[in-house]
Design a protein around this motif. Sequence first.
Motif, mmCIF file in Angstrom:
data_model
loop_
_atom_site.group_PDB
_atom_site.id
_atom_site.type_symbol
_atom_site.label_atom_id
_atom_site.label_comp_id
_atom_site.label_asym_id
_atom_site.label_seq_id
_atom_site.Cartn_x
_atom_site.Cartn_y
_atom_site.Cartn_z
ATOM 1 N N PHE A 175 3.788 15.740 -5.379
ATOM 2 C CA PHE A 175 4.813 15.589 -6.414
ATOM 3 C C PHE A 175 6.175 15.233 -5.808
ATOM 4 N N MET A 176 6.483 15.780 -4.633
ATOM 5 C CA MET A 176 7.766 15.445 -4.011
ATOM 6 C C MET A 176 7.802 13.985 -3.589
ATOM 7 N N LEU A 177 6.703 13.470 -3.089
ATOM 8 C CA LEU A 177 6.651 12.060 -2.707
ATOM 9 C C LEU A 177 6.725 11.160 -3.939
ATOM 10 N N ILE A 178 6.118 11.567 -5.034
ATOM 11 C CA ILE A 178 6.264 10.830 -6.292
ATOM 12 C C ILE A 178 7.729 10.783 -6.699
ATOM 13 N N LEU A 179 8.393 11.927 -6.578
ATOM 14 C CA LEU A 179 9.794 12.039 -6.981
ATOM 15 C C LEU A 179 10.679 11.069 -6.203
ATOM 16 N N VAL A 180 10.513 11.014 -4.890
ATOM 17 C CA VAL A 180 11.442 10.216 -4.077
ATOM 18 C C VAL A 180 11.069 8.740 -4.060
ATOM 19 N N LEU A 181 9.844 8.396 -4.429
ATOM 20 C CA LEU A 181 9.439 6.993 -4.451
ATOM 21 C C LEU A 181 9.534 6.371 -5.838
ATOM 22 N N ALA A 182 9.720 7.183 -6.875
ATOM 23 C CA ALA A 182 9.705 6.689 -8.258
ATOM 24 C C ALA A 182 10.738 5.595 -8.471
ATOM 25 N N ASP A 183 10.372 4.615 -9.306
ATOM 26 C CA ASP A 183 11.295 3.515 -9.604
ATOM 27 C C ASP A 183 11.923 3.668 -10.979
ATOM 28 N N VAL A 228 10.982 9.876 2.370
ATOM 29 C CA VAL A 228 9.531 9.990 2.584
ATOM 30 C C VAL A 228 9.224 10.393 4.025
ATOM 31 N N LEU A 229 10.012 9.898 4.973
ATOM 32 C CA LEU A 229 9.789 10.293 6.369
ATOM 33 C C LEU A 229 10.125 11.768 6.575
ATOM 34 N N THR A 230 11.218 12.217 5.983
ATOM 35 C CA THR A 230 11.608 13.619 6.122
ATOM 36 C C THR A 230 10.605 14.538 5.443
ATOM 37 N N VAL A 231 10.234 14.204 4.214
ATOM 38 C CA VAL A 231 9.311 15.053 3.458
ATOM 39 C C VAL A 231 7.951 15.117 4.140
ATOM 40 N N SER A 232 7.362 13.967 4.447
ATOM 41 C CA SER A 232 6.014 13.961 5.016
ATOM 42 C C SER A 232 6.001 14.498 6.449
ATOM 43 N N PHE A 271 1.595 6.338 7.121
ATOM 44 C CA PHE A 271 1.794 5.221 6.199
ATOM 45 C C PHE A 271 3.278 5.068 5.854
ATOM 46 N N SER A 272 4.002 6.179 5.740
ATOM 47 C CA SER A 272 5.446 6.106 5.488
ATOM 48 C C SER A 272 6.156 5.429 6.651
ATOM 49 N N LEU A 273 5.798 5.828 7.858
ATOM 50 C CA LEU A 273 6.423 5.250 9.049
ATOM 51 C C LEU A 273 6.151 3.752 9.147
ATOM 52 N N THR A 327 0.824 -1.228 0.000
ATOM 53 C CA THR A 327 0.000 0.000 0.000
ATOM 54 C C THR A 327 0.851 1.269 0.000
ATOM 55 N N ILE A 328 2.136 1.151 -0.321
ATOM 56 C CA ILE A 328 2.975 2.357 -0.303
ATOM 57 C C ILE A 328 2.523 3.372 -1.348
ATOM 58 N N TRP A 329 1.748 2.911 -2.342
ATOM 59 C CA TRP A 329 1.233 3.857 -3.338
ATOM 60 C C TRP A 329 0.279 4.864 -2.713
ATOM 61 N N LEU A 330 -0.253 4.538 -1.531
ATOM 62 C CA LEU A 330 -1.146 5.474 -0.854
ATOM 63 C C LEU A 330 -0.391 6.671 -0.264
ATOM 64 N N ILE A 331 0.922 6.528 -0.056
ATOM 65 C CA ILE A 331 1.697 7.609 0.568
ATOM 66 C C ILE A 331 1.556 8.911 -0.220
#
Length: 638
Positions: free
Chosen positions: A124-132, A87-91, A45-47, A4-8
């Motif tokens: 958008f920032m979370l998309i950036l750091v999670l992108a594969d 993701v933890l820092t950003v969120s 959810f990130s945590l 479910t990380i896509w929910l972040i």
Amino acid sequence: MLNTIWLIPVFPLIGFLINGLGGRRLSRYGSGVVACMMVFFSFIFSLLAVLFLKENSYHIEVLDWVVSGTFSVSFGFILDPLSSVMVLTVSGVAFLIHVYSTGYMAHDEHVSRYFAYLNLFVFFMLILVLADNFLLLYMGWEGVGLCSYLLIGFWFHKDSAANAGKKAFLVNRVGDFGFALGIFLIFWHFGSVQFPDVFAAAPEVLGAGGGLATLICLLLFLGATGKSAQIPLYIWLPDAMEGPTPVSALIHAATMVTAGVYMVARCSALFVFSPTALLVVAIIGAATALFAATMATVQNDIKRVLAYSTISQLGYMFLACGVAAFSAAIFHLMTHAFFKALLFLGAGSVIHAMHEEQDLRKMGGLRKYLPATFLTFAIATLAISGFPGLAGFVSKDEILWSSFSSPLGGLVFWIVGVLTAGLTAFYMFRLLFLAFYGKSRFDDTTAAKIHESPMSMTGSLSILAILSIVGGWIGWPEALGGGNSFGNYLEPVFAQAKEYLPQGGHHAYSTEYLLMGLSVAIGVIGFFWAYRWYISESPAAERIKERFPGLYTLVLNKYYIDEFYQAVIVRPLIGGSRLLWHKFDELAIDGAVNGLGRLVRAIGRGGALAQTGYFRAYAAFFSLGAALVLGWMIYLMR
């Protein structure tokens, strides 16, 4: 849980849609609650995802995004130690900034639009750091650029804000163009833009080093110089202070400007094959760190001091990347997010209390009016200045030690870094003394209205102050009895890069102690320098201005770099555009089209003469035509 990380990133997107589409139906308080809750859900959810991460990496493909022949790109996410930290820092920091904003923006008429933009920024920032993959990363990359334009120019009725937003957008287009070219080259030579595929093939494709590796890495780094405000594309960030102060905190601490550092660290498996590119990264980082620090020493706008400070601290991070100390760069990115967010939000509290006054020369003595703001701001000042034990001390000295001990580093990089540390302590304590110490430089009417910020603002300041103290303890160095847990946690991400790096020699702890002591001593000198000039001998600063007026004016005007760009790039482009407009577009293109129209109109008018509607005219034309035909036939028969 991991599936479910896509929910972040989805939660902030939902907040954007609610405030963007239905904000008029919500109260100002309701808009803030929705925005805060969505980012809080992302943090939770990130945590949980990080806690459930048992392997070094978890990869999920949500859907097939781009499919063309044999080429395909998924809309997928990757959670590993590096993206976990991000993701933890950003969120986490973004949530505190959102909460702070509910108090700071409480009286703004367009608060729902503000929170919609803020949520979109986090998305958008979370998309950036999670992108594969590079394509999805680029989507987040451009998304944060768009949101920075919207938020910097949020108060668009002010020309300065609108122009600052445009400047940020246009300057970043230069870097983004280079970044896009780098991605094209990666696709052309690797046949894929998926991180696992590209990094796995890097030894084979780039193993020989040479021009290809250098070209790809330098193009990627060009993108980073734009997003993370490094020489020569740093000029947009000081002007970005025209946006609301919480926006400045979000841009500088947890989102846009950290994107470049993250991208270079993520691409460490590529950069290690180009020593030239790494050297360029280190030189640009070191030069930017020192250059921006000098400009921060004389700025009078409280937010611009912090803006140049951010540029300088980002230079530290790139210096670490350039000497292949990627873990140290990300470590400083994280701790910097804590104390820089605290500094900007503290500055916002001061501006809020001073009724939008930002000039340090009109402040003074605020510690008795704003005790909570003063205490937390002082902690952040100590942290960024490298006070022993605080977060900034641990991460900054990790970079200084790496720049000295790394086989890609050297004494010159360490000297530049430690001089920057001394200047950092000077300009930060100068800011603290001018704002909170000495005599009040405002009138009694203003003094009567000054009050401490509400709990929604001071609560965020308090949490960030605690993080600014303890946030660096997880990376406590081995020389001081720690185990550098942070570096060990990130080690799997940079393991591939480490295989292809030259091995450095062993340095005794005594050398590290010596360098650590010297950096602390330089910071103490910066503190006493600021104390002497602005507290014990306040006229001393004025004497320096009088003694070195040329140098002071040069630095105060930021070395006239903006004026240089105006003269060399902006004005010639505007002049050339006007020339093409008037001479080519109006005369050639418009002239040709309009001339063709006039020709057709003339032919039509001529033809209309033959359609008079009078019998006698038709008979005359018929007779004339018959006479001409008869005459032509007689001529041919001769």
